[in-house]
Design a protein around this motif. Sequence first.
Motif, mmCIF file in Angstrom:
data_model
loop_
_atom_site.group_PDB
_atom_site.id
_atom_site.type_symbol
_atom_site.label_atom_id
_atom_site.label_comp_id
_atom_site.label_asym_id
_atom_site.label_seq_id
_atom_site.Cartn_x
_atom_site.Cartn_y
_atom_site.Cartn_z
ATOM 1 N N LEU A 13 0.876 -1.303 -0.004
ATOM 2 C CA LEU A 13 0.027 0.169 0.045
ATOM 3 C C LEU A 13 1.010 1.162 -0.021
ATOM 4 O O LEU A 13 0.504 2.265 -0.574
ATOM 5 N N LEU A 14 2.088 1.047 0.577
ATOM 6 C CA LEU A 14 2.988 2.360 0.649
ATOM 7 C C LEU A 14 3.028 2.635 -0.791
ATOM 8 O O LEU A 14 3.126 4.055 -1.133
ATOM 9 N N PHE A 15 3.368 1.914 -1.773
ATOM 10 C CA PHE A 15 3.713 2.334 -3.202
ATOM 11 C C PHE A 15 2.237 3.233 -3.514
ATOM 12 O O PHE A 15 2.549 4.030 -4.250
ATOM 13 N N ALA A 16 1.102 2.591 -3.285
ATOM 14 C CA ALA A 16 -0.080 3.165 -3.729
ATOM 15 C C ALA A 16 -0.203 4.364 -3.445
ATOM 16 O O ALA A 16 -0.614 5.389 -3.936
ATOM 17 N N ALA A 17 -0.081 4.817 -2.124
ATOM 18 C CA ALA A 17 0.004 5.921 -1.493
ATOM 19 C C ALA A 17 0.885 7.031 -2.084
ATOM 20 O O ALA A 17 0.582 8.015 -2.378
ATOM 21 N N TRP A 18 2.106 6.574 -2.527
ATOM 22 C CA TRP A 18 3.121 7.564 -3.231
ATOM 23 C C TRP A 18 2.843 7.883 -4.428
ATOM 24 O O TRP A 18 2.621 8.992 -4.729
ATOM 25 N N GLY A 19 2.032 6.912 -5.099
ATOM 26 C CA GLY A 19 1.497 7.337 -6.540
ATOM 27 C C GLY A 19 0.326 8.247 -6.328
ATOM 28 O O GLY A 19 0.325 9.235 -7.124
ATOM 29 N N ALA A 20 -0.545 7.969 -5.360
ATOM 30 C CA ALA A 20 -1.667 8.830 -5.256
ATOM 31 C C ALA A 20 -1.424 10.463 -5.153
ATOM 32 O O ALA A 20 -2.296 11.135 -5.325
ATOM 33 N N LEU A 21 -0.204 10.642 -4.402
ATOM 34 C CA LEU A 21 0.095 11.905 -4.134
ATOM 35 C C LEU A 21 0.584 12.719 -5.176
ATOM 36 O O LEU A 21 0.602 13.902 -4.971
ATOM 37 N N ILE A 22 1.146 12.211 -6.223
ATOM 38 C CA ILE A 22 1.675 13.157 -7.187
ATOM 39 C C ILE A 22 0.423 13.954 -7.666
ATOM 40 O O ILE A 22 -0.344 14.000 -7.727
ATOM 41 N N ALA A 32 3.903 3.591 8.328
ATOM 42 C CA ALA A 32 4.639 3.080 9.332
ATOM 43 C C ALA A 32 4.903 1.619 8.923
ATOM 44 O O ALA A 32 5.160 0.784 9.602
ATOM 45 N N ILE A 33 4.681 1.217 7.564
ATOM 46 C CA ILE A 33 4.813 0.011 7.030
ATOM 47 C C ILE A 33 6.410 -0.146 6.708
ATOM 48 O O ILE A 33 6.689 0.393 6.046
ATOM 49 N N MET A 34 6.656 -1.764 7.129
ATOM 50 C CA MET A 34 8.061 -1.904 6.489
ATOM 51 C C MET A 34 8.031 -3.154 5.919
ATOM 52 O O MET A 34 7.336 -4.143 6.467
ATOM 53 N N MET A 35 8.747 -3.334 4.918
ATOM 54 C CA MET A 35 8.802 -4.657 4.045
ATOM 55 C C MET A 35 9.957 -5.712 4.586
ATOM 56 O O MET A 35 10.856 -4.972 4.945
ATOM 57 N N PRO A 36 9.667 -6.825 4.940
ATOM 58 C CA PRO A 36 10.754 -7.677 5.404
ATOM 59 C C PRO A 36 11.918 -7.645 4.589
ATOM 60 O O PRO A 36 11.750 -7.425 3.025
ATOM 61 N N ALA A 37 13.050 -8.216 4.854
ATOM 62 C CA ALA A 37 14.301 -8.220 4.192
ATOM 63 C C ALA A 37 13.847 -9.442 3.117
ATOM 64 O O ALA A 37 13.241 -10.175 3.228
ATOM 65 N N ARG A 38 14.797 -8.954 1.774
ATOM 66 C CA ARG A 38 14.824 -9.859 0.838
ATOM 67 C C ARG A 38 13.262 -10.077 0.229
ATOM 68 O O ARG A 38 13.034 -11.175 -0.458
ATOM 69 N N MET A 77 5.919 1.013 -9.955
ATOM 70 C CA MET A 77 6.881 1.168 -8.951
ATOM 71 C C MET A 77 7.241 -0.036 -8.311
ATOM 72 O O MET A 77 6.742 -1.074 -8.576
ATOM 73 N N VAL A 78 8.291 0.059 -7.608
ATOM 74 C CA VAL A 78 8.828 -1.212 -6.884
ATOM 75 C C VAL A 78 9.283 -0.886 -5.488
ATOM 76 O O VAL A 78 9.999 0.372 -5.409
ATOM 77 N N ALA A 79 9.336 -1.701 -4.642
ATOM 78 C CA ALA A 79 9.692 -1.446 -3.456
ATOM 79 C C ALA A 79 10.518 -2.645 -3.055
ATOM 80 O O ALA A 79 10.219 -3.834 -3.382
ATOM 81 N N VAL A 80 11.534 -2.496 -2.375
ATOM 82 C CA VAL A 80 12.616 -3.807 -1.829
ATOM 83 C C VAL A 80 12.842 -3.492 -0.344
ATOM 84 O O VAL A 80 13.258 -2.531 0.296
ATOM 85 N N GLY A 81 12.863 -4.647 0.180
ATOM 86 C CA GLY A 81 13.074 -4.872 1.722
ATOM 87 C C GLY A 81 14.652 -5.174 1.853
ATOM 88 O O GLY A 81 15.120 -6.367 1.533
ATOM 89 N N ILE A 82 15.632 -4.260 2.065
ATOM 90 C CA ILE A 82 16.957 -4.455 2.099
ATOM 91 C C ILE A 82 17.432 -4.967 3.276
ATOM 92 O O ILE A 82 17.995 -6.036 3.511
ATOM 93 N N THR A 83 16.664 -4.625 4.490
ATOM 94 C CA THR A 83 16.577 -5.143 5.757
ATOM 95 C C THR A 83 15.367 -5.083 6.371
ATOM 96 O O THR A 83 14.404 -4.426 5.617
ATOM 97 N N ASP A 84 15.179 -5.696 7.441
ATOM 98 C CA ASP A 84 13.817 -5.351 7.908
ATOM 99 C C ASP A 84 13.597 -4.177 8.527
ATOM 100 O O ASP A 84 12.440 -3.764 8.610
#
Length: 312
Positions: A13-22, A32-38, A77-84
């Motif tokens: 959803l974080l991606f979606a929110a980012w796109g919605a704001l432009i 406040a959401i975090m993607m797990p590593a890998r 868009m793409v999102a990547v969990g580098i670490t937790d």
Amino acid sequence: MMESKRVLMTFCLLFAAWGALIPAQGQTPSDAIMMPARNACLLANYNYGQFDQYWEGDRLRGNLTIATVKRTTVLPMVAVGITDKLNLYAGVPYVKTLSTDPNGGKFAGAQGFQDLGLALKYEVLKKVTSKGELSVLGTVGYSTPITNYLPDYMPYSLGFGAPEVALRGIVQYKMAQGLYFRAALAHLWRGYAEAERDYYYNNGSYYTSWMDVPNAWSAEGILGAWLLDYSLRIELSYSNLKSTSGDDIRAYNAPQPTNRVVMGQAGLMAQYYLPPAKKLGVLVYHNQALTGLNAPKIKNFGAGITYQFKFL
């Protein structure tokens, strides 16, 4: 197990929110959401906005010469969990603008890729108790135009044409039942946009093609809830953008990147993850500008598809 799935779901959803704001936007890793590593998440987002009124200074008036201005944005868009605790985001929107009645053909719309957006988000604090969960995060973002679009061709311009650095602080408290409250505050440092003219007026004469785009503050408040065993998420939001300097739109003139912009906007969003794996999600949202200064009274509708997966 449920907690792990929930984290994966909410991250998309974080991606979606980012796109919605432009447009101005461009965009927001502001929750406040975090993607797990890998893990990674892909988004295809469609956003449609239109307006037939705008604030010239603080005066609301109609678009008598250009009728209804339409703005369509497609955002991969793409999102990547580098670490937790550290996530990376990247996206490039494609924007198309036009009018329903373009003043006898004198004003055409524009289309093309807008700005590359990159961001890193770090989880500073996460405290979990039997009653709820407190999260504190920070985000740094950077965006810059990747095509030679005309920044002073407003209101048809694809963007304001200047690089931007954003530093954002986020605080969220989520109750054990799934209800949550979130606040975010960001400062946006903006550079110069190059116009196709060597003179402009900004509370004085400037004999240069470089326009100083005002910095801005952005604030956002969210009331949200998780429902249906963390398959459905709904949010009510209010956001405000305020430039720290700039000039007003002059009477019977078009806006330009140096304008001092203020805009208050309310929004509603829902996202649902399809069973059984919940890797595929769909979302819809609507935003409406309520107050403004040198800004369009725009309303936006959007929809998107997300897909999440583990890459290592």
